[in-house]
Design a protein around this motif. Sequence first.
Motif, PDB file in Angstrom:
ATOM      1  N   ASP A   1      79.669  34.342   2.925  1.00  0.00           N
ATOM      2  CA  ASP A   1      78.689  34.456   4.002  1.00  0.00           C
ATOM      3  C   ASP A   1      79.255  34.633   5.129  1.00  0.00           C
ATOM      4  N   GLY A   2      80.688  34.661   5.493  1.00  0.00           N
ATOM      5  CA  GLY A   2      81.473  34.538   6.531  1.00  0.00           C
ATOM      6  C   GLY A   2      80.814  33.911   7.755  1.00  0.00           C
ATOM      7  N   ILE A   3      80.757  32.642   7.371  1.00  0.00           N
ATOM      8  CA  ILE A   3      80.256  31.518   8.329  1.00  0.00           C
ATOM      9  C   ILE A   3      81.240  31.157   9.535  1.00  0.00           C
ATOM     10  N   TYR A   4      82.467  31.604   9.221  1.00  0.00           N
ATOM     11  CA  TYR A   4      83.600  31.216  10.070  1.00  0.00           C
ATOM     12  C   TYR A   4      83.982  32.434  10.614  1.00  0.00           C
ATOM     13  N   GLN A   5      83.246  33.486  10.724  1.00  0.00           N
ATOM     14  CA  GLN A   5      83.841  34.545  11.376  1.00  0.00           C
ATOM     15  C   GLN A   5      83.421  34.516  13.066  1.00  0.00           C
ATOM     16  N   SER A   6      84.467  34.777  13.692  1.00  0.00           N
ATOM     17  CA  SER A   6      83.973  34.481  15.178  1.00  0.00           C
ATOM     18  C   SER A   6      84.180  35.627  15.781  1.00  0.00           C
ATOM     19  N   ASP A   7      83.213  36.118  16.460  1.00  0.00           N
ATOM     20  CA  ASP A   7      82.803  37.152  17.213  1.00  0.00           C
ATOM     21  C   ASP A   7      82.638  37.117  18.639  1.00  0.00           C
ATOM     22  N   ILE A   8      82.698  37.895  19.597  1.00  0.00           N
ATOM     23  CA  ILE A   8      82.414  37.829  20.731  1.00  0.00           C
ATOM     24  C   ILE A   8      80.763  37.459  21.012  1.00  0.00           C
ATOM     25  N   ASP A   9      80.404  36.593  21.685  1.00  0.00           N
ATOM     26  CA  ASP A   9      78.971  36.450  21.865  1.00  0.00           C
ATOM     27  C   ASP A   9      78.802  35.768  23.219  1.00  0.00           C
ATOM     28  N   HIS A  10      78.432  36.566  24.007  1.00  0.00           N
ATOM     29  CA  HIS A  10      78.329  36.211  25.437  1.00  0.00           C
ATOM     30  C   HIS A  10      77.492  35.194  25.761  1.00  0.00           C
ATOM     31  N   GLU A  11      76.583  34.967  24.824  1.00  0.00           N
ATOM     32  CA  GLU A  11      75.349  33.911  24.819  1.00  0.00           C
ATOM     33  C   GLU A  11      75.848  32.428  24.667  1.00  0.00           C
ATOM     34  N   ARG A  12      76.931  32.231  24.313  1.00  0.00           N
ATOM     35  CA  ARG A  12      77.757  31.067  23.912  1.00  0.00           C
ATOM     36  C   ARG A  12      78.791  30.898  24.720  1.00  0.00           C
ATOM     37  N   PRO A  13      79.047  29.609  24.929  1.00  0.00           N
ATOM     38  CA  PRO A  13      80.544  29.382  25.492  1.00  0.00           C
ATOM     39  C   PRO A  13      81.510  29.543  24.377  1.00  0.00           C
ATOM     40  N   LYS A  14      82.685  30.018  24.702  1.00  0.00           N
ATOM     41  CA  LYS A  14      83.732  30.319  23.856  1.00  0.00           C
ATOM     42  C   LYS A  14      84.840  29.222  23.812  1.00  0.00           C
ATOM     43  N   TYR A  15      85.462  29.141  22.762  1.00  0.00           N
ATOM     44  CA  TYR A  15      86.547  27.910  22.669  1.00  0.00           C
ATOM     45  C   TYR A  15      87.593  28.512  21.569  1.00  0.00           C
ATOM     46  N   TYR A  16      88.679  28.618  22.393  1.00  0.00           N
ATOM     47  CA  TYR A  16      89.866  29.210  21.514  1.00  0.00           C
ATOM     48  C   TYR A  16      90.755  27.987  21.031  1.00  0.00           C
ATOM     49  N   ALA A  17      90.416  27.780  19.969  1.00  0.00           N
ATOM     50  CA  ALA A  17      91.448  26.460  19.327  1.00  0.00           C
ATOM     51  C   ALA A  17      92.626  27.090  18.446  1.00  0.00           C
ATOM     52  N   LEU A  18      93.790  26.758  19.093  1.00  0.00           N
ATOM     53  CA  LEU A  18      94.906  27.214  18.241  1.00  0.00           C
ATOM     54  C   LEU A  18      95.953  26.307  17.635  1.00  0.00           C
ATOM     55  N   THR A  19      96.144  26.604  16.459  1.00  0.00           N
ATOM     56  CA  THR A  19      97.272  25.791  15.880  1.00  0.00           C
ATOM     57  C   THR A  19      98.633  26.748  15.779  1.00  0.00           C
ATOM     58  N   MET A  20      99.797  26.041  15.814  1.00  0.00           N
ATOM     59  CA  MET A  20     100.976  26.745  15.922  1.00  0.00           C
ATOM     60  C   MET A  20     101.054  27.391  14.472  1.00  0.00           C
ATOM     61  N   LEU A  21     101.557  28.596  14.823  1.00  0.00           N
ATOM     62  CA  LEU A  21     101.481  29.485  13.419  1.00  0.00           C
ATOM     63  C   LEU A  21     102.661  29.125  12.581  1.00  0.00           C
ATOM     64  N   PRO A  22     102.421  28.723  11.326  1.00  0.00           N
ATOM     65  CA  PRO A  22     103.629  28.487  10.458  1.00  0.00           C
ATOM     66  C   PRO A  22     104.459  29.688  10.125  1.00  0.00           C
ATOM     67  N   TYR A  23     105.760  29.220   9.768  1.00  0.00           N
ATOM     68  CA  TYR A  23     106.800  29.899   9.026  1.00  0.00           C
ATOM     69  C   TYR A  23     106.353  30.123   7.633  1.00  0.00           C
ATOM     70  N   PRO A  24     106.383  31.031   7.033  1.00  0.00           N
ATOM     71  CA  PRO A  24     106.174  31.271   5.600  1.00  0.00           C
ATOM     72  C   PRO A  24     107.329  30.945   4.774  1.00  0.00           C
ATOM     73  N   SER A  25     107.495  29.730   4.558  1.00  0.00           N
ATOM     74  CA  SER A  25     108.669  29.091   3.949  1.00  0.00           C
ATOM     75  C   SER A  25     108.516  29.405   2.157  1.00  0.00           C
ATOM     76  N   GLY A  26     107.209  29.280   2.051  1.00  0.00           N
ATOM     77  CA  GLY A  26     106.902  29.443   0.658  1.00  0.00           C
ATOM     78  C   GLY A  26     106.184  28.453   0.189  1.00  0.00           C
ATOM     79  N   ASP A  27     106.042  27.391   0.774  1.00  0.00           N
ATOM     80  CA  ASP A  27     105.242  26.232   0.299  1.00  0.00           C
ATOM     81  C   ASP A  27     104.452  25.520   1.440  1.00  0.00           C
ATOM     82  N   LEU A  28     103.220  25.267   1.259  1.00  0.00           N
ATOM     83  CA  LEU A  28     102.595  24.565   2.266  1.00  0.00           C
ATOM     84  C   LEU A  28     102.934  23.152   2.058  1.00  0.00           C
TER      85      LEU A  28
END
Length: 923
Positions: A23-50
């Motif tokens: 359903d793509g409920i977590y797809q975030s697109d530009i929407d000037h009607e709503r205030p935006k919020y950019y939440a960022l978590t540090m990008l992981p290194y692909p060591s092979g195992d989470l």
Amino acid sequence: MIDQKLYKPDVIEPKWQERWEKDGIYQSDIDHERPKYYALTMLPYPSGDLHMGHWWAMAPSDARARYMRMRGFNVLFPIGFDAFGLPAENAAISRNIHPQKWTYANIEKMRKQLRSMGSMFDWRREAVSSDPEYYRWSEWFFTQLHKHGLAYRKKSPVDWCPNCNTTLAREQVWGEDRHCERCNTPVIKKELKQWFFKTTSYAEELLDFSHLDWPDRVRLLQTNWIGRSEGASVIFRTEQGDPLEVFTTRPDTLWGATFMVLAPEHPLVKPLTSIEQESKVSDYIAQTLRQSEIQREAADKDKTGVFTGGYAINPVNGKRIPVWIADYVLMTYGTGAIMAVPAHDQRDFDFAIKFGLPILPVIDRIDGLTKSFVTRKAVKTGFAEAVSKSGITCNETSEGWEFTFTAEKAEEYIFTAKEYVTDKGWVEVIGGKWAFVFEKEIIDWDSVESGQRILGLCQKLCPETKNYKILMEMLWQCPFYRDALYHDAYGTMINSESFSGTPGDQAKEKVIDFLQQRGNGEGMVNYRLRDWLISRQRYWGAPIPIIYCPEHGAVDVPEDQLPVLLPEDVEWRPTGESPLKLHPSWRYTTCPICGKPAERETDTMDTFMCSSWYHLRYLSPHYDIGPFDPEEYDYWMPVDTYTGGIEHATMHLIYTRFFHKACRDMGITKGPEPMIQLRNQGIILGEDSEKMSKSRGNVVAPDELVARYGADTVRAFLMFFARWDMGAPWSSGGIEGASRWIRRVWTLFQDMPKQGNPTAETLKNLRRKVHQTLKRVTHDYESFEFNTVISSLMELLNEMVKAADAGATGSAEWKEAQELFLLMMAPATPHIAEELWGAIGKPYSIHQQPWPEVDEEAIVEDMITIVIQVNGKVRDRITAPLTISDEETRMLALNREGIQKYLEGKTPRKVIIVSGKLVNIVV
RNA sequence: GCCGAAGUGGCGGAACUGGCAGACGCGCACGACUCAAAAUCGUGUUCCUUCGGGAGUGAGGGUUCAAUUCCCUCCUUCGGCACCA
């Protein structure tokens, strides 16, 4: 029916993950009607195992991003991979797998693991730094920095890890033994021509945190890392006439500069070295280099050094002073040379004492501490008594008298000493005043020369002192004097020609003015921060897009030819040379300017380069006419909340700020800072309180836990079991508690409504608890206090169980409680919340519901408990209506039977009433 | 050495702005259910106690009617920096 009652996370979790994805409920697109919020978590290194650390970092961040979404923000919460770097290449060497294959296989595995977490990542925006469509722009940024003079090349000694066969940044060298960050091998030095970014150009601006909501701790770490110090640059001259620049924080001590010290690597060492000293100097340089290879830092703190045989001229007084070399002066800080002021700098003092170099105090003591030690043969009898008349007391020892007084008493003391001193000795005054009293004369110690004259006279009178080269050395032998010989405080200048008498608070400024007028120096700010070395002699990184032409030098690869692609067919030889160097066809090319044969740069870029702008690539990972789509930038940037480990405080977080500011000045980005709010999580240790590592065998695998308990339980437990900002050792037993809680929630929602006649009080209490919890949970999500989010929900569940037992399940209050409970748990445990939301007949999806409002009226307690203390000790409690007045409270408290007995008929001295809370009766 | 953070039951932790220390959970003990075990549910759980109380938030002092909370000194642990001129 029975099946329905069982909680089966392995069924419901994948079910909802698929549905949300579809359903793509977590797809975030530009929407000037709503205030935006950019939440960022540090990008992981692909060591092979989470591993658990990833979950610990990401799951609570995800919960908060979800919470912000429910609060009505259009939230962007992206993910990607920091996919270039050493481990891939090490795997290639040790296991003969191509780094690309290794990396992309790992990424594929980690994508699956990340999805099992049930996070709201918008996967359409995933960016992988080793994709050509990504590193094309890493290269492009390099070109931009180069064009704007912020990237340059210089030969410099670099730390080299013989195991990883690569250059290490200073930041990647750790510990006293200077070992490699990744493999712990001790590093060595190597001279290479390298590319640098001019981070130092932004040192001052990087110290400004006024636009940031960052933890004090990180700000302090960065501030110390940048290491600003104010002082002056002063130009000395060698006797041959070469300018010799030093940086000093204490220009006010210039007249006390009695020698100079250069780093052994300093370019002027050679011209300064006299023929006689040549072998000693070259031996010392060799020794320094050897030491730095081993454990220079761990060596004892004893000062070492060698005289060059050369001299320099002190610009303020024309004095000729010797130039030494010593390893305590670092080529990498300041100018690699110092003026030594041994009277006011601990290191210089130690050095001067050890090598017999002159020491002259030029700053008055602010404490006025003055001392004099007098031997018996030095004075006639009655001296101590005579001195005592001035109010100076003494301590008599077997060898003589120790006098301690203040600078004001010094003149009187000297007068008395002159009267009593014999021709066999002398009386010295040190500290607040520097003078020697001999039978024939009083000599002030106010210059290097007078010091030597005094020493000469002393040596005549006392042959044991013959070995001392300088006066201070003689005084240093006397333990009584030690605390008065040296100090580094600011104070009135003395022994400094016309500057003598300048007060300490003006001294620095006045001397700098003087230097400036005479052209001998100027005020200057120096930083510990160094330029960012980005060259890596490795294959698995973004190529530095430079072509070396014999005619045109270092030429940028034209933009339309980017990216410089990594060749896939490379040979693996752990020689230390980049495999790119060994690649015949890739390396040789033609000059973009003249078309003649030329060579590519074979070094690749530090991966911190990739991670300095990934937050921009997330905005439009497939955009191909620029590093990011400006429209997306204008909507989403800056990052509102950035979460990650404190370990990046001084590397990544300085680089990314530098990068943003440099790009801003090049017209690429906007605004002062890339990430407005920063929050750090702590570290999850193994159950043995040690860092989790395979070698220790204390690694906790999240996959196993997810298989056993479900992702919701793991998420809830991670949020609950420790403070997020602190971290803690893992506790395997504790997860049972979270599991139990989840299952109790499940059970409570499965039970059919019972018949019952709940009292009005029961329902009111239930509603009160629900809204109190909502208030608390809202506050705690806001402030990243995830552990109390869960504990509050646990409390609420306990209350709901009680209310259900009291027959509340058919009521409107119960219905509300159920709804709010699920809404509150939705960010933390998204799957079970969705499942139960459907089960109570609410429309899909719970994750698209607004966050509920607190009913402040429902929160108010109508009966309150007031604590009654006698002398600060709790002796009784009363329950009273909220509306009770202070006077009523007072009467009620004093008349309590239980309180009367503590009063023993006495009248209270004082009664303190904290309205609605507490009464303290002081007897 | 310098800078910073932390120290609360057996354990993880809670306590708003100085106002009931130990919420919530783990563990443990006892009980219910069970042939039994697991699971589940219930009760208890800071320490000492002569059962009146007393002590208690790393140690010692201070401010206050009242201190986990504020101030001073010290100890321990962790993190950062370290001959930085």
